[in-house]
Design an enzyme around this catalytic site. Structure first.
Site, PDB file in Angstrom:
ATOM      1  CG  ASP A   1     -73.560  12.615  62.704  1.00  0.00           C
ATOM      2  OD1 ASP A   1     -73.551  12.427  61.469  1.00  0.00           O
ATOM      3  OD2 ASP A   1     -73.523  13.761  63.213  1.00  0.00           O
TER       4      ASP A   1
ATOM      5  CG  ASP B   1     -71.848  15.783  65.128  1.00  0.00           C
ATOM      6  OD1 ASP B   1     -71.200  15.759  64.056  1.00  0.00           O
ATOM      7  OD2 ASP B   1     -73.065  15.635  65.199  1.00  0.00           O
TER       8      ASP B   1
ATOM      9  CG  ASN C   1     -70.587  13.235  60.470  1.00  0.00           C
ATOM     10  OD1 ASN C   1     -70.812  13.611  59.310  1.00  0.00           O
ATOM     11  ND2 ASN C   1     -70.791  13.992  61.529  1.00  0.00           N
TER      12      ASN C   1
ATOM     13  CB  THR D   1     -76.032  17.851  65.485  1.00  0.00           C
ATOM     14  OG1 THR D   1     -75.394  16.847  66.289  1.00  0.00           O
ATOM     15  CG2 THR D   1     -76.534  18.973  66.374  1.00  0.00           C
TER      16      THR D   1
ATOM     17  CG  PHE E   1     -74.114  13.837  55.697  1.00  0.00           C
ATOM     18  CD1 PHE E   1     -74.270  13.483  57.035  1.00  0.00           C
ATOM     19  CD2 PHE E   1     -73.502  12.927  54.835  1.00  0.00           C
ATOM     20  CE1 PHE E   1     -73.823  12.256  57.504  1.00  0.00           C
ATOM     21  CE2 PHE E   1     -73.052  11.696  55.300  1.00  0.00           C
ATOM     22  CZ  PHE E   1     -73.216  11.352  56.640  1.00  0.00           C
ATOM     23  CG  ASN E   2     -77.074  15.855  59.649  1.00  0.00           C
ATOM     24  OD1 ASN E   2     -76.215  14.974  59.633  1.00  0.00           O
ATOM     25  ND2 ASN E   2     -76.938  16.970  60.334  1.00  0.00           N
TER      26      ASN E   2
ATOM     27  CG  HIS F   1     -72.153  22.066  59.202  1.00  0.00           C
ATOM     28  ND1 HIS F   1     -72.541  22.772  58.065  1.00  0.00           N
ATOM     29  CD2 HIS F   1     -71.104  21.291  58.822  1.00  0.00           C
ATOM     30  CE1 HIS F   1     -71.757  22.443  57.056  1.00  0.00           C
ATOM     31  NE2 HIS F   1     -70.870  21.559  57.475  1.00  0.00           N
ATOM     32  CG  ASP F   2     -73.452  19.269  63.866  1.00  0.00           C
ATOM     33  OD1 ASP F   2     -72.754  18.239  63.893  1.00  0.00           O
ATOM     34  OD2 ASP F   2     -74.298  19.483  62.967  1.00  0.00           O
TER      35      ASP F   2
HETATM   36  O1  RIB Z   1     -74.191  18.589  56.492  1.00  0.00           O
HETATM   37  C1  RIB Z   1     -73.526  18.826  57.705  1.00  0.00           C
HETATM   38  C2  RIB Z   1     -74.019  17.905  58.767  1.00  0.00           C
HETATM   39  O2  RIB Z   1     -73.755  16.545  58.415  1.00  0.00           O
HETATM   40  C3  RIB Z   1     -73.314  18.113  60.111  1.00  0.00           C
HETATM   41  O3  RIB Z   1     -74.166  17.743  61.160  1.00  0.00           O
HETATM   42  C4  RIB Z   1     -72.173  17.147  60.032  1.00  0.00           C
HETATM   43  O4  RIB Z   1     -71.691  16.771  61.324  1.00  0.00           O
HETATM   44  C5  RIB Z   1     -72.829  15.986  59.353  1.00  0.00           C
HETATM   45  O5  RIB Z   1     -73.528  15.240  60.344  1.00  0.00           O
HETATM   46 CA    CA Z   2     -73.396  16.044  62.747  1.00  0.00          CA
END
Ligand code: RIB
Ligand code: CA
Length: 319
Positions: A10, A15, A39, A124, A165-166, A239-240
């Protein structure tokens, strides 16, 4: 033999680096990039994936759009972090990478069934596409090698106090994936916050001296300014790409087997990943849970990938 994989994302700043790493690393055979609302809205995430592929010179990898909203909840985006476009920072021209005509779930189904080997899925973003695939096309399960996802946390969240979040954007989708019985590896915030984009890391990208590296610097600079404003963190966690790195070299990310449950009904905790690290619940292990990252080797991998895509020597890389 390169590992066949599909990146479901996303974009999103982190990403974008995951796309570059997945496309560049010789240990991987990137079969497709699929996009999901998270996102940002689906249309923007898809445009951003095509933009990243264009500036990185990634061609011949189909980019397909997937689900535009979670299974149950309304879509909640992270424009406070990723900006109005979902990828604020660099100036992008028109993408030259086309949009595939198929829906992401259909493309993934076809690629899985057609590929001679089982394929690794690397989500991701929210797990809406993956959950839809598993729910509507159970016949693909034997063709999935493993699911290595960025999401969740063994500790606190970032969208809500306990929701990462994801997972929190689409808890029902995450619940379906963690209960699928497939090999799942969870790369959570507890690990991704070990991969902070410090000034030293930014300097390594800038030293590559290529337009792509400059775009990465612009992406990480914007990402860092957003993290400082929202979380008081000037060095943002990238993160990703860690999920991709785990597929490339599992020794980079130390994991333990544990039961993971997704909270669906908690008044204050919906979307939390409840990780039973000490096996107190008696539940069976259903995931490999990441606990530690080899940070130095991770950055070598990511900087090296950007360097190879832009065709320049990675300044400051190991001799
Ligand atoms: O919490 C971080 C995640 O949420 C990452 O994948 C960021 O890109 C968002 O998608
Ligand atoms: Ca992401």
């Amino acid at each position: 033999m390169a590992i066949p994989m599909i990146l479901d994302c996303d974009p999103g700043h982190d990403d974008a680096l995951a796309i570059m790493l997945a496309a560049a690393d010789p240990h991987l055979d990137l079969l497709a990039i699929t996009t999901v609302a998270g996102n940002t809205t689906l249309d923007k995430a898809t445009l951003n994936a095509r933009r990243v592929c264009t500036i990185a010179g990634v061609s011949g990898v189909p980019v397909a759009a997937g689900c535009d909203r979670p299974l149950v909840d309304e879509l909640r985006i992270a424009d406070d972090i990723h900006g109005v476009s979902g990828l604020d920072g660099p100036a992008f021209g028109e993408p030259t990478v086309p949009l595939a005509g198929e829906h992401a779930v259909e493309l993934t189904r076809r690629l899985l069934l057609d590929h001679p080997e089982p394929v690794t899925l690397v989500p991701t973003g929210p797990l809406t596409n993956v959950a839809t695939l598993l729910r509507d096309h159970p016949e693909v399960a034997p063709k999935i090698r493993e699911i290595v996802l960025m999401g969740g946390s063994t500790g606190r969240g970032n969208m809500t106090p306990y929701g990462e979040f994801n997972i929190a954007v689409d808890p029902e989708a995450a619940d379906l994936v963690f209960r699928s019985g497939l090999p799942v590896t969870m790369i959570g915030l507890n690990v991704t916050h070990q991969a902070l984009v410090t000034p030293e890391v930014v300097a390594r990208f800038r030293a590559l001296g290529t337009p792509l590296a400059e775009a990465c610097v612009a992406l990480m600079t914007f990402f860092g300014s957003a993290y400082e404003r929202v979380f008081g963190l000037p060095d943002p966690p990238l993160h990703d790409p860690i999920a991709v790195a785990r597929v490339i070299d599992p020794s980079l990310v130390a994991c333990v087997a544990a039961p993971v449950a997704v909270e669906l009904t908690g008044a204050h905790t919906r979307g939390a990943t409840v990780v039973d690290l000490h096996h107190k619940t008696g539940e069976p292990d259903n995931a490999q849970v990441a606990l530690h990252l080899d940070v130095d080797r991770f950055w070598d991998l990511v900087v090296g990938a950007v360097s190879s895509l832009s065709g320049s020597r990675a300044a400051g890389s190991p001799s």
